[in-house]
Design a protein around this motif. Structure first.
Motif, mmCIF file in Angstrom:
data_model
loop_
_atom_site.group_PDB
_atom_site.id
_atom_site.type_symbol
_atom_site.label_atom_id
_atom_site.label_comp_id
_atom_site.label_asym_id
_atom_site.label_seq_id
_atom_site.Cartn_x
_atom_site.Cartn_y
_atom_site.Cartn_z
ATOM 1 N N LYS A 132 30.229 61.754 -45.862
ATOM 2 C CA LYS A 132 30.503 62.815 -46.840
ATOM 3 C C LYS A 132 30.326 64.220 -46.269
ATOM 4 C CE LYS A 132 28.950 59.720 -50.389
ATOM 5 N NZ LYS A 132 29.646 59.467 -51.622
ATOM 6 N N ASP A 157 35.339 56.756 -49.539
ATOM 7 C CA ASP A 157 34.449 56.818 -50.700
ATOM 8 C C ASP A 157 35.264 56.231 -51.865
ATOM 9 O OD1 ASP A 157 32.186 57.397 -52.065
ATOM 10 O OD2 ASP A 157 32.134 59.519 -51.532
ATOM 11 N N SER A 158 34.681 55.300 -52.623
ATOM 12 C CA SER A 158 35.514 54.505 -53.543
ATOM 13 C C SER A 158 36.238 55.365 -54.575
ATOM 14 C CB SER A 158 34.668 53.442 -54.238
ATOM 15 O OG SER A 158 33.634 54.052 -54.961
ATOM 16 N N GLU A 159 35.572 56.425 -55.046
ATOM 17 C CA GLU A 159 36.201 57.282 -56.059
ATOM 18 C C GLU A 159 37.429 57.993 -55.480
ATOM 19 O OE1 GLU A 159 33.116 57.192 -55.176
ATOM 20 O OE2 GLU A 159 31.966 56.618 -56.947
ATOM 21 N N ASN A 224 24.701 62.101 -55.257
ATOM 22 C CA ASN A 224 25.880 61.471 -54.651
ATOM 23 C C ASN A 224 27.144 61.949 -55.363
ATOM 24 O OD1 ASN A 224 27.281 59.593 -52.929
ATOM 25 N ND2 ASN A 224 27.571 58.345 -54.756
ATOM 26 N N GLU A 228 30.318 64.157 -54.091
ATOM 27 C CA GLU A 228 31.692 63.658 -54.287
ATOM 28 C C GLU A 228 32.582 64.690 -54.984
ATOM 29 O OE1 GLU A 228 31.284 59.860 -56.185
ATOM 30 O OE2 GLU A 228 30.635 58.899 -54.332
HETATM 31 MG MG MG Z 1 31.333 56.990 -54.023
#
Ligand code: MG
Ligand code: NDP
Length: 395
Positions: A132, A157-159, A224, A228
């Motif tokens: 990140k 990053d999943s999002e 986190n 993001e």
């Molecule tokens: Mg994430």
């Protein structure tokens, strides 16, 4: 129509192979054909030498690097007779990033991931970005380097991976907002009084996702999600007010894009990082992944509710950092890292982390911008030092 198996082995370098992202990446690669389908020009780790050596042998890596210069001999010994080249320390990490490859999985945790990832960017490799800090601390420089290098940036990053999947490139101008989902972490329903007393062990126990220690605690504090939001701003060119966060305890909807016609497109899947990793390393194809399939008849309910920013002040801090711009992302992250380490060491409480980050950001709100990478490191160091000084001050 071609698929990934029709092509020559794809070369994938893995930075941070011994971590949660790295292990999941190797697992996905093994499922997608292993050594027949992939070559691994370079692989890196830090303290977990046995695992790194095993991974390097299994993958037939060209170059194996530990970030710890004192572990060179250990790694050399663990790989003796394998023919795999061995390196150690920061310059070897950068060399790993520079090795000729098709794609680099950037899975090192923290600011240490910046230099080797930027080295890969400059070589023009495609970057599957899990780390990140590259965007949070050095977003503008990183974007400029990506444009110069010419590689593709594939969010892991999943999002962000979810947004990447549903963002219609031809309709970017029609995007009204992006909506990041957040599980809310283990303290979703805790009062501030309850949160004040939690231990690092409890904070690290994420209800849905299995991840590294720091990111798990950052999920509990919602730092986190704060990181993001800043990542999303750089990845998708959004204004701060276009980035929303919604609590979604089931972690099935991984994020959404809202368009000017009122439509919202979402990406759904089981909470398993191998989705995002597999999508990123297979892009623009879709590969068959060994992840659980959603059974909608069994999904009892999908809930959504607004985050409580009094209990989770990290979200407002991210908005402040984005509005202030410049090096405030690096400052937020550096101060957060110092506070997180103190929380893990047991010297400060869970709620103090956000207070320390806020105070450090205010102290370093001087409009400074980064013109080179050293500026980012300097802001990071300064933020950590100020955060530490604040923590050492008698109450
Ligand atoms: Mg994430
Ligand atoms: P881990 O802590 O599990 O792994 C980190 C990796 O980096 C390990 O290979 C570790 O080596 C290595 N490493 C640690 N310190 C250094 C250093 N100073 N220099 C070089 N290498 C180092 O982290 P995660 O895999 O959870 O996360 C990696 C990154 O991806 C983070 O930035 C995280 O925020 C991001 N991310 C992770 C997700 C997840 O599901 N885990 C989801 C989305 C993003 P060793 O273990 O050998 O010491």
């Amino acid at each position: 129509m071609s698929d990934i198996h029709d092509q020559a082995p794809r070369r994938i370098t893995i930075l941070g192979a011994t971590g949660s992202i790295g292990c999941n990446t190797l697992d996905v690669m093994a499922h997608l054909g292993g050594r027949g389908a992939f070559e691994v020009p370079a692989i890196t780790g830090m303290g977990n030498i046995d695992l790194l050596a095993r991974q390097a042998r299994t993958a037939g890596a060209g170059f194996a690097v530990t970030a710890d210069p004192d572990r060179y001999q250990d790694l050399k010994q663990a790989l003796s007779g394998s023919g795999i080249e061995v390196g150690a320390g920061p310059s070897a990490l950068v060399e790993a990033g520079e090795r000729e490859t098709d794609l680099v999985m950037a899975g090192i945790v923290g600011i240490a991931g910046l230099a080797p990832t930027l080295a890969a960017v400059s070589r023009g490799a495609d970057i599957a970005l899990a780390n990140k800090e590259c965007l949070v601390s050095a977003g503008d420089l990183f974007a400029t380097a990506m444009t110069k290098g010419g590689g593709r940036l594939l969010p892991v990053d999943s999002e962000h991976n979810a947004i990447f999947q549903v963002l219609e490139q031809a309709q970017r101008h029609a995007v009204e907002r992006i909506i990041l989902t957040a599980s809310g972490g283990p303290f979703r329903d805790y009062s501030r009084e309850q949160m004040a007393a939690v231990t690092p062990e409890v904070a690290a126990a994420h209800p849905n996702w299995s991840m590294g220690l720091k990111i798990s605690i950052d999920s509990a504090s919602m730092f986190n999600k704060a990181l993001e939001m800043i990542e999303a701003r750089h990845l998708f060119g959004m204004k701060p007010e276009q980035i929303e966060v919604i609590i979604h305890p089931q972690s099935i909807v991984h994020s959404m894009v809202g368009y000017c016609d009122g439509s919202v497109l979402a990406q759904l899947g089981a909470p398993d990082m191998r989705h995002a990793i597999g999508y990123a390393i297979s892009h623009p194809h879709r590969a068959p992944l060994p992840v659980e399939r959603l059974d909608f008849a069994k999904l009892a309910k999908l809930e959504f509710h607004a985050p409580d920013e009094t209990r989770f002040p990290a979200l407002a801090l991210a908005r402040t950092a984005m509005q202030r711009g410049g090096l405030q992302g690096a400052v937020l992250n550096g101060a957060k890292e110092a506070a997180l380490e103190a929380f893990i060491a047991g010297t400060i409480g869970f709620l103090q982390m956000a207070d320390i980050v806020a105070a450090t950001m205010d102290r370093l709100d001087d409009g400074r911008r980064a013109s080179m990478i050293e500026d980012v490191y300097a802001a990071d160091r300064e933020a950590r030092a100020i955060a530490k000084a604040i923590m050492e001050r008698p109450a």
